[in-house]
Write a protein that holds these residues in place. Structure first.
Motif, PDB file in Angstrom:
ATOM      1  N   VAL A   1      22.855  46.771   8.310  1.00 22.60           N
ATOM      2  CA  VAL A   1      22.783  48.243   8.298  1.00 22.60           C
ATOM      3  C   VAL A   1      22.180  48.751   9.603  1.00 22.60           C
ATOM      4  O   VAL A   1      22.668  49.729  10.194  1.00 22.60           O
ATOM      5  CB  VAL A   1      21.966  48.717   7.081  1.00 22.60           C
ATOM      6  CG1 VAL A   1      21.749  50.225   7.138  1.00 22.60           C
ATOM      7  CG2 VAL A   1      22.679  48.349   5.784  1.00 22.60           C
ATOM      8  N   LEU A   2      21.107  48.096  10.074  1.00 27.58           N
ATOM      9  CA  LEU A   2      20.494  48.509  11.337  1.00 27.58           C
ATOM     10  C   LEU A   2      21.455  48.321  12.513  1.00 27.58           C
ATOM     11  O   LEU A   2      21.504  49.144  13.435  1.00 27.58           O
ATOM     12  CB  LEU A   2      19.210  47.714  11.580  1.00 27.58           C
ATOM     13  CG  LEU A   2      18.003  48.064  10.710  1.00 27.58           C
ATOM     14  CD1 LEU A   2      16.819  47.173  11.074  1.00 27.58           C
ATOM     15  CD2 LEU A   2      17.624  49.525  10.861  1.00 27.58           C
ATOM     16  N   GLY A   3      22.227  47.207  12.482  1.00 27.70           N
ATOM     17  CA  GLY A   3      23.181  46.979  13.560  1.00 27.70           C
ATOM     18  C   GLY A   3      24.270  48.044  13.602  1.00 27.70           C
ATOM     19  O   GLY A   3      24.646  48.521  14.683  1.00 27.70           O
ATOM     20  N   ALA A   4      24.752  48.443  12.407  1.00 29.86           N
ATOM     21  CA  ALA A   4      25.762  49.496  12.370  1.00 29.86           C
ATOM     22  C   ALA A   4      25.191  50.827  12.826  1.00 29.86           C
ATOM     23  O   ALA A   4      25.851  51.598  13.545  1.00 29.86           O
ATOM     24  CB  ALA A   4      26.324  49.617  10.954  1.00 29.86           C
ATOM     25  N   ALA A   5      23.939  51.101  12.435  1.00 28.86           N
ATOM     26  CA  ALA A   5      23.309  52.360  12.849  1.00 28.86           C
ATOM     27  C   ALA A   5      23.029  52.368  14.345  1.00 28.86           C
ATOM     28  O   ALA A   5      23.128  53.409  15.006  1.00 28.86           O
ATOM     29  CB  ALA A   5      22.017  52.585  12.062  1.00 28.86           C
ATOM     30  N   ALA A   6      22.680  51.202  14.912  1.00 27.66           N
ATOM     31  CA  ALA A   6      22.374  51.140  16.345  1.00 27.66           C
ATOM     32  C   ALA A   6      23.600  51.399  17.200  1.00 27.66           C
ATOM     33  O   ALA A   6      23.492  51.901  18.331  1.00 27.66           O
ATOM     34  CB  ALA A   6      21.775  49.775  16.678  1.00 27.66           C
ATOM     35  N   LYS A   7      24.797  51.061  16.689  1.00 27.70           N
ATOM     36  CA  LYS A   7      26.015  51.260  17.467  1.00 27.70           C
ATOM     37  C   LYS A   7      26.374  52.734  17.634  1.00 27.70           C
ATOM     38  O   LYS A   7      27.025  53.107  18.612  1.00 27.70           O
ATOM     39  CB  LYS A   7      27.170  50.514  16.814  1.00 27.70           C
ATOM     40  CG  LYS A   7      27.035  48.996  16.901  1.00 27.70           C
ATOM     41  CD  LYS A   7      28.220  48.301  16.262  1.00 27.70           C
ATOM     42  CE  LYS A   7      28.084  46.784  16.374  1.00 27.70           C
ATOM     43  NZ  LYS A   7      29.230  46.077  15.746  1.00 27.70           N
ATOM     44  N   VAL A   8      25.964  53.556  16.664  1.00 26.73           N
ATOM     45  CA  VAL A   8      26.316  54.984  16.731  1.00 26.73           C
ATOM     46  C   VAL A   8      25.118  55.844  17.137  1.00 26.73           C
ATOM     47  O   VAL A   8      25.264  57.051  17.306  1.00 26.73           O
ATOM     48  CB  VAL A   8      26.874  55.458  15.373  1.00 26.73           C
ATOM     49  CG1 VAL A   8      28.149  54.714  15.022  1.00 26.73           C
ATOM     50  CG2 VAL A   8      25.845  55.276  14.261  1.00 26.73           C
TER      51      VAL A   8
END
Length: 227
Positions: free
Chosen positions: A36-43
């Motif tokens: 979840v953090l990785g997906a949030a960091a991309k945007v």
């Protein structure tokens, strides 16, 4: 020597398995949190992406966030507005092809197992299975479907049973048998599960018989009454 090795194994084995299970659960939750953090960091903006990357390095934060998320969700759906949004969400999931079949099945099972109004896994019984003269512990999960019940024979009351396997009770068999062929047990569902998982090694304690009511005794009569 063998006796001491077994004694030491009995001390350390439960602790080792407990640590292993907790480590696996924590690793799974941390993995979900990292995804979840990785997906949030991309945007997210560059500055916020670095902060999210630092959060992933904190051990156990995923478990804490998940617990807070579950608590907040429970508080939200417990009121009128939350119930309305929950109905909208269920309606949306039931309109998506393929997803609706999986979602509805899982929701029905979870509502049955975890709802305080349900009757699943509330009663442990003995059933003759898989052959005559062989008995095993099963759990009453409800009643057969209305379409199935009239086809089960002589019109006697039938119940739905879940017969778990040992030592893994998450797999098992689904049976529909007459209630008259069952033998109810006084042990709790938790005690029955422990008995099954331990392959009969951990026997539940016998229920204490009710204390006998004290009957008041008559005073002894005088053998030589004074007339």
């Amino acid at each position: 020597m063998r006796k001491y090795l077994i004694a030491g194994l009995l001390v350390w084995l439960p602790l080792a398995i407990t640590v292993w299970v907790l480590h696996a659960v924590l690793g799974l939750l941390d993995g979900i949190f990292a995804a979840v953090l990785g997906a949030a960091a991309k945007v997210a903006p560059p500055g916020l992406a670095g902060f999210l990357g630092e959060l992933h390095k904190i051990p156990g934060l995923g478990v804490l966030v998940l617990a807070l998320l579950l608590l907040a969700t429970g508080v939200f759906v417990a009121n009128f507005v939350g119930q309305w949004w929950l109905r909208q969400w269920d309606g949306l999931m039931h309109r998506i092809p393929i997803v609706k079949s999986i979602y509805s099945s899982v929701k029905q099972v979870s509502d049955t197992l975890f709802s305080s109004k349900g009757n699943a896994f509330r009663e442990a019984v003995l059933v003759e299975y898989p052959r005559a003269g062989s008995w095993t512990i099963a759990f009453v999960t409800g009643k057969p479907a209305l379409e199935v019940a009239p086809l089960l024979g002589d019109g006697s009351e039938h119940v739905s049973l879940y017969v778990p396997t040992t030592p893994n009770p998450t797999s098992g068999f689904f049976l529909m048998v007459p209630r008259s062929q069952l033998r109810p047990l006084a042990m709790s569902v938790d005690a029955a599960l422990k008995h099954i998982i331990s392959m009969g090694v951990v026997a539940p304690s016998a229920p204490h018989p009710p204390a006998a009511a004290e009957v008041p005794q008559k005073p002894p009569s005088d053998p030589n009454p004074i007339g």
